[in-house]
Design an enzyme around this catalytic site. Structure first.
Site, short mmCIF file in Angstrom:
data_model
loop_
_atom_site.label_atom_id
_atom_site.label_comp_id
_atom_site.label_asym_id
_atom_site.label_seq_id
_atom_site.Cartn_x
_atom_site.Cartn_y
_atom_site.Cartn_z
CD GLU A 205 54.96 40.11 44.28
OE1 GLU A 205 54.66 41.26 43.96
OE2 GLU A 205 54.96 39.15 43.50
CE LYS B 145 47.17 38.16 49.99
NZ LYS B 145 46.23 39.08 50.63
CG ASP C 270 45.93 44.34 54.87
OD1 ASP C 270 45.02 44.00 54.09
OD2 ASP C 270 45.78 44.41 56.10
CE1 TYR D 263 48.76 42.47 42.75
CE2 TYR D 263 49.49 44.05 44.39
CZ TYR D 263 48.48 43.30 43.82
OH TYR D 263 47.23 43.36 44.31
CE LYS E 198 46.61 36.32 54.51
NZ LYS E 198 45.20 36.16 54.24
CB CYS F 100 15.14 26.36 65.35
SG CYS F 100 15.70 27.71 64.29
CB CYS G 136 13.08 29.97 63.66
SG CYS G 136 12.54 28.27 63.60
CB CYS H 254 16.57 24.85 62.11
SG CYS H 254 14.83 25.18 61.82
CB CYS I 91 13.38 28.04 59.59
SG CYS I 91 14.58 28.92 60.61
S1 IVH Z 1 49.10 38.81 42.78
C1 IVH Z 1 45.85 36.49 39.95
N1 IVH Z 1 50.64 40.07 44.42
O1 IVH Z 1 45.96 39.86 47.41
C2 IVH Z 1 46.01 37.19 41.24
N2 IVH Z 1 48.32 40.05 44.90
O2 IVH Z 1 44.46 37.42 47.99
C3 IVH Z 1 47.21 38.04 41.24
N3 IVH Z 1 47.71 41.33 46.89
O3 IVH Z 1 43.40 40.39 45.10
C4 IVH Z 1 47.40 38.71 42.53
N4 IVH Z 1 49.74 41.99 47.40
O4 IVH Z 1 44.62 42.44 46.02
C5 IVH Z 1 49.38 39.71 44.14
N5 IVH Z 1 52.15 41.19 45.76
C6 IVH Z 1 50.90 40.84 45.48
C7 IVH Z 1 49.82 41.23 46.29
C8 IVH Z 1 48.54 40.80 45.97
C9 IVH Z 1 48.46 42.05 47.73
C10 IVH Z 1 46.25 41.16 47.01
C11 IVH Z 1 45.48 41.39 45.75
C12 IVH Z 1 44.69 40.13 45.52
C13 IVH Z 1 44.73 39.51 46.87
C14 IVH Z 1 44.60 38.01 46.76
#
Ligand code: IVH
Length: 715
Positions: A122, A124, A126, A233, A321, A431, A433, A455, A461
């Site tokens: 699925e 991710k 943002d 999710y 990613k 350094c 410092c 340093c 420092c």
């Molecule tokens: S599952 C146990 N699913 O990504 C963790 N996270 O880098 C379960 N995020 O903190 C997370 N889309 O805020 C999951 N489809 C998705 C997501 C997702 C965005 C974010 C989420 C998490 C972060 C981790």
């Protein structure tokens, strides 16, 4: 009832009730330091009071809450402890990382390589993660992620988001925590900025930050004005699970009224998941929301349960990613930053450039060798046409890369655009410092020279001192509200109220009093914020052992290691005694520390060094005197093996060694690699050898694998 519908008598009655109620909340907040409602709920009460007063000015009371100055809690939002921690995800950057992730799960579970694990894939999103708690099918808390263990209560703001149901249908379990991502659509973001421009206001930087800012408005009405959206999710606490698979769970969320991402799908294998990745990537630009990768999860919840968690992330999920975004700009200067451990990091000051929607002015240059064009193992990073290393110079046109939340880095140089007078960069030998401490290339474990210059000034420092303090108050350490980087920098050089050691933080209030209360007259402070700051500091006089250990800033002892040490020793006294012994060269103490699972020679050595240093010892003593350090919480304290030290040996049949270890730790046991008189239990499979003999010698209880499952009550 709307204010305009109130009769005079009703208005009088309500003003009286509100005056009492608000005064009581003020008392709880300011005097008892124990508020019972969220800031947002408190603000709502005050606003209701003001609205009634505006409609019935002649009914305004002598003790009207609207007259009491500084009574609104200014300390931000109330904290919420998550019933189940909100973790993050490991990252994968290419197909091999994804295959390795699947192979790692197979290994952990002891599955043959050709037995595929079904996954979900699925986008991710943002945005920012949100935990929504429903009790008896009513929304009771909306909380941000915070540090994962504790977030902020933004319930009232969350209630204004149309995508989030206030109530769940009858079939839903009694306790439900649905988790997902709050985000702002691209079009809505553009529209918001269009209005901002029209009004002559400052433009918002990107949808993510704007969504975060919108959610943290003190006034829910302000949040309501922003078109925030939500995708469900995952989940936290659940009194019952509506399905046995990830896909089934998310489908249940949809049936309860939550939006779920339409691109989520089930995949039969890693190859299938990678196809899903490419399909999602191809749609990225067309989507009305920002995504920065694809998340894969093991679909079977039974497998998820067996796989469990590492310190910060589940073993059953990973974020793949999208490739980082790049841009070119001019390198205007190179500055040196001194880190907490004295490491000198060269930082590129850049002509401002937008990389993937964010304006970048600084980027890391990593270290001296990186600037010269060489990698960790001396390999050439940026070969020119003849294969020689290309260095980076001030004046160069460079490529900058930004990947997610990672610090931007300078990647490459365009030699054709190099000014004729550009000089190779000479790394400083002292350094910044001003102690003029010589900076040396660190010796590394193999006896050779590391690539980092440090340093050697340590606490002498000022840069390192300051960084130590900044680390000390940071989110996973003391996390003192109102004491961040900016404030530490100001206090550090303050002539009247200097904060130069962690213990100084805890004498600040007394020193301010002795000086006649000067802080409230400083820029950025007032009576209320000074009161809040001191309250926040005092609040942290009670601190969990693992936070405390992390806060000390001992090299190689970060959050994860601090947790391991806290669990292993249980109390500050026990840890401190051991650390002092180790520093004094006590062999048994050293062996014991070395024997703790996940603790190795480097950590033991760093602890020995830290506690062997007289300045540190004094610093720690002063600090501890001001605090109450809470013993480590034993996870699953009701399990029969909680607090016990267990050794697994021989071959196991129903679980892999890794799985056994993770299971024992989940039940609150410590897993050790060798048997000693401190061992409580040995779980021995067929083929067990010397460890079994050791167990006999120390009269340690021995069980077989079936005995282990009996003991922990699993069949
Ligand atoms: S599952 C146990 N699913 O990504 C963790 N996270 O880098 C379960 N995020 O903190 C997370 N889309 O805020 C999951 N489809 C998705 C997501 C997702 C965005 C974010 C989420 C998490 C972060 C981790």
């Amino acid at each position: 009832m709307p204010v305009e519908d109130l009769s005079e008598d009703q208005a009088r009655g309500e003003l009286e009730r509100l005056a009492k109620e608000i005064a009581a909340h003020n008392r709880r907040y300011f005097q008892d330091d124990a508020p019972t409602i969220s800031d947002a709920a408190f603000d709502a009460l005050r606003r209701r009071n003001e609205a009634i007063e505006a409609a019935f000015p002649h009914l305004k009371r002598a003790d009207s809450p609207s007259e009491s100055v500084g009574a609104t809690p200014a300390g931000g939002f109330a904290k919420v402890v998550h019933a189940v921690p909100m973790l993050s995800l490991e990252n994968a950057f290419n197909d091999d990382d994804v295959r390795a992730f699947v192979a790692q799960m197979q290994r952990f579970l002891g599955l043959p390589d050709d037995e595929a694990i079904a996954l979900t894939a699925e986008p991710k999103i943002d945005g920012l993660s949100m935990s929504l708690r429903y009790e008896n099918r009513r929304l009771v808390v909306g909380a941000t992620r915070g540090d994962g263990a504790e977030g902020e209560d933004v319930t009232e703001n969350v209630r204004t988001i149309g995508d989030i149901p206030d109530e769940l249908p009858n079939g839903a379990p009694d306790v439900v925590e649905v988790r997902g991502e709050i985000y702002l659509g691209k079009q809505d973001f553009a529209e918001l900025n269009r209005k901002q421009a029209e009004a002559g206001g400052q433009l918002y930087v990107n949808p993510r930050n704007t969504a975060a800012g919108s959610l943290r408005q003190k006034d829910p009405a302000a949040t309501a004005g922003r078109p925030l959206r939500f995708f469900a999710y995952t989940w936290g606490q659940m009194s019952a699970r509506p399905a046995e698979t990830q896909m089934g769970m998310v489908e249940a969320f949809a049936a309860w009224g939550f939006p779920i991402n339409p691109l989520m799908r089930r995949c039969d294998s890693a190859g299938d998941a990678l196809d899903a990745y490419r399909a999602i990537e191809a749609q990225r630009a067309k989507l009305d929301y920002d995504i920065d990768g694809v998340v894969y999860k093991a679909d079977s919840l039974a497998l998820q349960d067996r796989l469990g968690f590492r310190t910060r992330s589940p073993r059953w999920a990973i974020a793949h990613k999208f490739p980082a975004e790049k841009a070119t700009t001019v390198l205007e200067a190179i500055d040196i930053q001194v880190g907490r451990t004295g490491a000198l990091t060269p930082v590129a000051r850049l002509r401002p450039v937008t990389v993937g929607g964010v304006v970048v002015t600084n980027a890391t240059l990593h270290n001296e060798d990186y600037i010269r064009g060489y990698g960790r193992d001396g390999q050439i990073l940026r070969p020119d046409a003849e294969g020689a290393a290309v260095d980076i110079r001030v004046g160069d046109t460079v490529t900058v890369q930004r990947a997610g939340d990672v610090i931007p880095q300078v990647l490459d140089v365009d030699l054709a655009l190099r000014p004729a007078d550009a000089e190779p960069y000479a790394f400083p030998t002292t350094c910044p410092c001003d102690l003029r401490t010589e900076i040396v290339r660190e010796e590394i474990a193999t006896g050779g020279e590391g690539i980092v210059r440090r340093c050697s000034g340590e606490f002498a420092c000022p840069f390192q001192r300051k960084e130590h303090l900044i680390h000390f108050v940071s989110r996973n350490a003391f996390d003192i509200e109102g004491l961040g980087v900016k404030q530490i920098e100001a206090f550090f050089d303050d002539p009247d109220l200097p904060v130069r050691t962690p213990a100084d933080i805890f004498t600040l209030e007394q020193r301010d009093k002795d000086a006649g209360g000067v802080l409230k007259d400083r820029e950025g402070y007032g009576e209320v914020s000074v009161g809040n700051l001191f309250a926040a500091i005092n609040d942290r006089r009670k601190i969990a052992l693992e936070r405390f250990l992390n806060a000390l800033g001992i090299r190689h002892v970060g959050e994860g290691t601090a947790r391991v040490l806290a669990r292993a020793y249980g109390s500050w006294t026990a840890f401190h005694e051991a650390a002092v012994k180790v520093a004094a060269g006590d062999e048994p103490a050293r062996e014991e520390m070395d024997g703790i699972d996940q603790i190795g020679g480097t950590v033991v050595e760093a602890i020995a060094r830290y506690f062997g240093e007289a300045d540190n010892a004094r610093l720690v003593d002063d600090l501890v005197a001001a605090l109450e350090i809470r013993d480590a919480e034993q996870t699953a304290s009701d399990s029969p093996v909680a607090g016990k030290t267990v050794v697994f040996t021989g071959s196991l049949e129903r679980m892999t060694r890794d799985e056994a270890k993770a299971m024992a730790e989940r039940l609150g046991a410590k897993v050790a690699g060798s048997v000693s008189s401190k061992t409580d239990l040995v779980v021995a499979g067929p083929g067990a050898g010397s460890k079994l003999k050791q167990a006999e010698k120390h009269s340690v209880e021995v069980v077989d694998e079936a005995g282990w499952f009996d003991l922990i009550g699993a069949t």
